[in-house]
Design a protein around this motif. Structure first.
Motif: not given
Length: 88
Positions: A19-21
């Motif tokens: 994910t982006a995180s």
């Protein structure tokens, strides 16, 4: 209580994404044969999409592959989505 156990064969190679995180997730499908046959005498198979997260996702991506038998224990969630053309 929402607990499900599935035993079946993986239908394709796993997809490990982040994910982006930075949280890893892994998606795969498992084919589970039912104990009964349909009215024509054919085997009945259900296909389930499995999503794993974090360390479990990394372990799945390292050790599982298409055609291997797998056991999945987890929580069942039904989801649907609608495409841009209105198909579910």
């Amino acid at each position: 209580m929402n607990k499900v156990m599935l035993i079946g064969n993986l239908t394709h190679d796993l997809e490990l994404k982040t994910t982006a995180s930075g949280i890893p997730s892994c998606n795969f499908r498992i084919a589970v044969n039912r104990r009964f046959k349909d009215k024509n005498g054919d085997s009945v198979t259900d296909f389930h999409t499995i999503v794993t997260w974090r360390k479990t996702a990394e372990l799945c991506a390292d050790y599982l592959e298409k055609g291997k038998k797998g056991l999945v224990v987890g929580e069942l969630r039904n989801r649907t989505y609608e495409t841009k053309d209105g198909t579910k």
